[in-house]
Design a protein around this motif. Structure first.
Motif, short mmCIF file in Angstrom:
data_model
loop_
_atom_site.label_atom_id
_atom_site.label_comp_id
_atom_site.label_asym_id
_atom_site.label_seq_id
_atom_site.Cartn_x
_atom_site.Cartn_y
_atom_site.Cartn_z
N VAL A 186 41.97 25.87 73.36
CA VAL A 186 43.14 25.26 74.01
C VAL A 186 43.17 23.73 73.84
O VAL A 186 44.21 23.18 73.48
N PRO A 187 42.07 23.01 74.06
CA PRO A 187 42.12 21.56 73.87
C PRO A 187 42.53 21.15 72.45
O PRO A 187 43.32 20.21 72.28
N ALA A 188 42.05 21.86 71.45
CA ALA A 188 42.42 21.54 70.06
C ALA A 188 43.90 21.78 69.81
O ALA A 188 44.56 21.00 69.12
N VAL A 189 44.43 22.85 70.38
CA VAL A 189 45.86 23.15 70.22
C VAL A 189 46.70 22.05 70.86
O VAL A 189 47.66 21.55 70.25
N TYR A 190 46.34 21.64 72.07
CA TYR A 190 47.09 20.59 72.74
C TYR A 190 46.95 19.24 72.03
O TYR A 190 47.90 18.46 71.98
N TYR A 191 45.80 18.98 71.46
CA TYR A 191 45.61 17.75 70.68
C TYR A 191 46.57 17.75 69.48
O TYR A 191 47.28 16.77 69.23
N ASP A 192 46.58 18.86 68.73
CA ASP A 192 47.49 18.97 67.58
C ASP A 192 48.95 18.83 68.01
O ASP A 192 49.75 18.20 67.32
N LEU A 193 49.29 19.42 69.15
CA LEU A 193 50.65 19.33 69.66
C LEU A 193 51.03 17.88 69.97
O LEU A 193 52.12 17.42 69.64
#
Length: 86
Positions: A43-50
């Motif tokens: 989840v943190p990586a997805v939100y970072y990319d977003l």
């Protein structure tokens, strides 16, 4: 699976139930798919990319950059070759 997701995406969020149905449609292992969905590790990586995408004004996928320049989808191959030649 991802090709099917993109073909079904119409600008609105896909529900978990729709995602599950599409996974079943392509024959994914349902239990493994559910474990992956439930795993919050990424989840943190997805939100970072977003955040990065939003900051760059990206509103569609896929979006391609070459040498930090966004490539328009029209004449994609020609544009990528031109930018790589710079």
């Amino acid at each position: 699976y991802h090709d099917l997701l993109f073909s079904r995406f119409n600008g609105t969020a896909l529900t978990v139930e729709t995602l599950r149905q599409l996974a079943d449609t392509v024959g994914l292992d349902g239990e493994q798919w559910q474990r992956c969905l439930d795993n919050r590790e990424t989840v943190p990586a997805v939100y970072y990319d977003l955040r990065i995408a939003t900051g760059r004004g990206i509103v569609a996928v896929p979006t391609i950059f070459v040498n930090d320049i966004e490539v328009e989808p029209q004449n994609l191959v020609m544009e990528v070759e031109r930018l790589l030649a710079k």
